[in-house]
Write an enzyme that holds these catalytic residues in place. Structure first.
Site, mmCIF file in Angstrom:
data_model
loop_
_atom_site.group_PDB
_atom_site.id
_atom_site.type_symbol
_atom_site.label_atom_id
_atom_site.label_comp_id
_atom_site.label_asym_id
_atom_site.label_seq_id
_atom_site.Cartn_x
_atom_site.Cartn_y
_atom_site.Cartn_z
ATOM 1 C CE LYS A 53 -3.365 -2.809 0.067
ATOM 2 N NZ LYS A 53 -4.050 -3.115 -1.192
ATOM 3 C CG HIS B 105 -12.624 -0.818 8.167
ATOM 4 N ND1 HIS B 105 -12.434 0.459 7.705
ATOM 5 C CD2 HIS B 105 -12.205 -0.813 9.453
ATOM 6 C CE1 HIS B 105 -11.908 1.207 8.678
ATOM 7 N NE2 HIS B 105 -11.770 0.457 9.745
ATOM 8 N NE ARG C 233 -11.806 -7.441 -4.543
ATOM 9 C CZ ARG C 233 -11.254 -6.715 -3.575
ATOM 10 N NH1 ARG C 233 -9.943 -6.810 -3.326
ATOM 11 N NH2 ARG C 233 -11.991 -5.893 -2.845
HETATM 12 C C1 MV4 Z 1 -8.635 7.472 6.201
HETATM 13 C C2 MV4 Z 1 -9.723 8.039 6.888
HETATM 14 C C3 MV4 Z 1 -9.644 9.356 7.224
HETATM 15 N N1 MV4 Z 1 -8.535 10.063 6.912
HETATM 16 N N2 MV4 Z 1 -7.561 8.223 5.908
HETATM 17 C C4 MV4 Z 1 -10.061 2.965 6.436
HETATM 18 C C5 MV4 Z 1 -9.651 1.792 5.618
HETATM 19 C C6 MV4 Z 1 -8.417 2.231 4.898
HETATM 20 N N3 MV4 Z 1 -8.283 1.569 3.660
HETATM 21 C C7 MV4 Z 1 -8.588 3.691 4.780
HETATM 22 N N4 MV4 Z 1 -9.506 4.096 5.799
HETATM 23 C C8 MV4 Z 1 -9.653 5.394 6.142
HETATM 24 N N5 MV4 Z 1 -8.613 6.210 5.844
HETATM 25 C C9 MV4 Z 1 -7.545 9.488 6.275
HETATM 26 N N6 MV4 Z 1 -6.473 10.193 5.983
HETATM 27 C C10 MV4 Z 1 -10.820 7.231 7.153
HETATM 28 C C11 MV4 Z 1 -10.785 5.909 6.777
HETATM 29 C C12 MV4 Z 1 -11.963 5.149 7.054
HETATM 30 C C13 MV4 Z 1 -12.701 4.595 6.004
HETATM 31 C C14 MV4 Z 1 -12.325 4.751 4.683
HETATM 32 C C15 MV4 Z 1 -13.068 4.193 3.685
HETATM 33 C C16 MV4 Z 1 -14.204 3.481 3.993
HETATM 34 C C17 MV4 Z 1 -14.580 3.298 5.289
HETATM 35 C C18 MV4 Z 1 -13.833 3.845 6.319
HETATM 36 C C19 MV4 Z 1 -14.243 3.674 7.630
HETATM 37 C C20 MV4 Z 1 -13.502 4.224 8.641
HETATM 38 C C21 MV4 Z 1 -12.360 4.953 8.349
#
Ligand code: MV4
Length: 641
Positions: A116, A235, A290
């Site tokens: 990542k 998530h 995918r």
């Molecule tokens: C974040 C965020 C807020 N700010 N990055 C959660 C999974 C990971 N792949 C990325 N995620 C997040 N990154 C920053 N800088 C909030 C999340 C996040 C989130 C993102 C996408 C879908 C669902 C989520 C649920 C909680 C937090």
């Protein structure tokens, strides 16, 4: 085009891939673990091969077993579906080595997006917007803290190796940074065996918006618009839709996604995930190499079949459309139906599906059929419900209706929870962000209250009808279809002309009385007369329980005991008529020896003749009526000992 492919997956996605492959005249090979011997994806395949025991590591994740099955079957290509080996570069490489086409990107592209942190550096170089942050190799605590201050608090510490939100730490000020960093490193090390972290500005109310991309081996890369997957729980995506509502940056996001795909020479179906702020600014998060679970919403708005395109591209064909030819029409919403219990923190619910009925109006992608078992071995998703409408409001209306018509019994499901989300004002207004479920938890998780009286009434009438039917079946077998011994409607053996049912539902207990009158059954529930309402209910019998589907909810009522009904196995006793009628013929006299089943008398009531037969061998003790006499309801007709 391939003549035969192997699907290295199970459940709905295996069935989904086969649907398109079969339409294209391609033969399909299924693989299965011992837990899936009877599974729908095995039945749907032209040929199937066992690949191991139930644990995924010993079957669906076994590269050797799957390659061996492909060799044995003569499959020219393997579709990995999603999950399992779909993003495993070693698997893609093993296919190549075995001379089998992996229906997906190259091992190199999978690897490039698998790390990542490296992916973000690559994307930065390609001009794809990233959340302001630091993702460098230097991991000294002092440098990271300085970077956090430069970015500006609040910041988010994320493990470099992880996706999916595991091990993330929000830090709101400089003084808590050191402690949070130590914790994030420990968790990253424990979870991913890699303690490196990256730091980003923390977005308070982000949306998850992703772009569908597609590349072919001739250098063409297209995007098929975006999907909004903001409605998530820990998530896990719950509801997805396309296009993203109230989102003004589709063109920019499309261009960014194409830049991302081109930067790694992407081929096949891929998804570029972004997080977007409420004002629409968006940043690259990761790329999934995918086909995604939620691909149907893209298919519904574009009219494309993404699996067909995957197969064509994998076979070396050019993408059959240009970017201009891909048009988005209307709005599509998908809801994931899971065997899980929202009231028990979404604990998976395993068991046999006693009843499964889906609405004909929706697209239903499923891998199960009635009688199938949801096992603890794999993801407990039962189906995906997908609807399309001219606009979002119409699609949403269809989804609410479709969820109300989705009737599943045997396991607990999230169907009602999904319906509550769809009916919530926040979702209806498209006030979307990843915190929607948490923020509206009081509304979404409110207890549903007592069993509605309509539901109890439906259960009682269903049970009565069932008993009546069963009685007729028995009567049919014994050759006397009209014997009151086999009836439960009007005829009683020395009993009153009503039935009492006690139903229990968790801590509730209710008594329903069904009384028989000339004008049909009259009901009272817990002592109160009940007038039939206007709502409809579907009833499904499950042993001594009834599942009642009513206004979008499922209620399961257990029959505690039945009072006042006939004892169908009565060996002796007196025979009473609970309905008024007339004796028209007597077959016996007092003192007569009778055998079980011998006719005793004929009673006429409600324009029908009823022959009353002996319930057991015995002697006729008393006869209270002569032929031609009127009989009152409840009157004892004859006594047999
Ligand atoms: C974040 C965020 C807020 N700010 N990055 C959660 C999974 C990971 N792949 C990325 N995620 C997040 N990154 C920053 N800088 C909030 C999340 C996040 C989130 C993102 C996408 C879908 C669902 C989520 C649920 C909680 C937090």
């Amino acid at each position: 085009m391939f003549r035969k492919i192997l699907i290295a997956n199970r459940g709905e996605i295996a069935c989904r891939v086969m649907r398109t492959a079969k339409r294209m005249g391609i033969r399909c090979v299924a693989v299965y673990s011992d837990a899936d011997r009877e599974a729908l994806h095995v039945k749907r395949a032209d040929e199937s091969h066992r690949i191991g025991s139930p644990p995924a590591a010993e079957s669906y994740l076994s590269i050797e077993a799957i390659i061996a099955a492909a060799r044995k079957s003569g499959a020219e290509a393997i579709h990995p579906g999603y999950g399992f080996l779909s993003e495993n570069e070693d698997f893609a490489a093993a296919c190549k080595k075995a001379g089998i086409v992996f229906i997906g990107p190259t091992p190199e592209a999978i690897a490039a997006m698998g790390d990542k942190s490296a992916a973000k550096r690559l994307m930065e170089k390609a001009g794809v917007p990233l959340v302001p942050g630091y993702h460098g190799e230097d991991q000294s605590a002092a440098l990271l803290e300085n970077e956090a201050a430069r970015i500006g608090f609040p910041v988010l510490i994320k493990p470099s190796a992880g996706g999916g939100g595991k091990g993330m730490r929000v830090v709101r000020d400089k003084k808590s940074f050191g402690g949070a960093l130590d914790g994030a490193r420990r968790e990253a090390k424990a979870s991913f065996g890699d303690e490196r972290v990256l730091i980003e500005r923390y977005l308070e109310r982000p949306r998850h918006i992703e772009m569908q991309v597609f590349g072919d081996t001739h250098g063409n890369v297209l995007h098929f618009f975006e999907r909004d997957c903001s409605v998530q729980r820990r998530h896990q995506k719950v509801i997805e839709e396309a296009p993203a509502p109230k989102f003004a940056k589709r063109a920019e996001m499309g261009a960014a996604a194409l830049a991302a795909a081109k930067a790694i020479g992407y081929t096949g179906a891929g998804t570029v995930e972004f997080i977007a702020e409420q004002d629409g600014r968006f940043y690259f998060m990761e790329m999934n190499t995918r086909l995604q679970v939620e691909h149907p919403v893209t298919e519904m708005i574009t009219g494309l079949d993404l699996v067909e395109l995957q197969l064509r591209v994998a076979a070396g064909e050019r993408l059959p459309v240009t970017q201009d030819q891909v048009q988005a029409r209307g709005h599509a919403i998908e809801a994931r139906i899971y065997a899980e219990d929202p009231a028990r923190d979404f604990l998976p619910s395993t068991g046999r599906l006693v009843h499964v009925a889906f609405p004909p109006e929706a697209r239903v992608d499923t891998g199960v059929e009635p009688g199938a078992e949801i096992t603890p071995w794999y993801d407990p998703m039962i189906a995906k419900l997908v609807v399309h409408g001219d606009d979002r409001a119409m699609a949403l209306g269809k989804m609410v209706a479709a969820l109300g018509e989705t009737h599943i019994a045997g396991v607990t499901t999230n169907v009602e929870f999904l319906r509550r989300i769809c009916e919530s004002t926040a979702f209806a207004k498209a006030d979307l962000d990843t915190g929607l479920i948490e923020r509206h938890r009081t509304e979404l998780f409110r207890p549903r209250g007592e069993v509605p009286r309509e539901v109890l009434a439906a259960a009682a009438l269903a049970e009565l009808a069932h008993e009546e039917h069963a009685a007729h079946e028995r009567a049919g077998r014994t050759g006397d279809r009209y014997s009151p011994w086999h009836q439960v409607d009007g005829w009683r053996l020395n009993e009153e002309s009503h039935h009492d049912f006690i139903f229990t539902a968790s801590t509730e207990e209710h008594r329903v009385r069904v009384a028989f009158g000339d004008a049909g059954p009259r009901l009272s529930i817990d002592g109160q007369p009940h007038e039939a309402g206007s709502s409809r209910a579907e009833t499904v019998r499950d042993g001594r329980s009834w599942h009642i589907f009513h206004e979008g909810a499922r209620w399961t009522l257990a029959l505690k005991e039945e009072l006042g009904g006939p004892d169908l196995d009565a060996g002796s006793g007196s025979l009473a008529a609970p309905m008024p009628g007339r004796v028209i013929k007597l077959f016996v006299e007092p003192g007569a020896k009778v055998q079980k089943g011998d006719p005793l008398l004929i009673l006429e009531a409600m324009k029908m003749e009823h022959t009353i037969t002996a319930p057991a061998d015995g002697t006729v003790k008393e006869i209270h009526y002569a032929a031609g006499e009127q009989v009152l309801e409840g009157a004892e007709l004859i006594k047999v000992e």
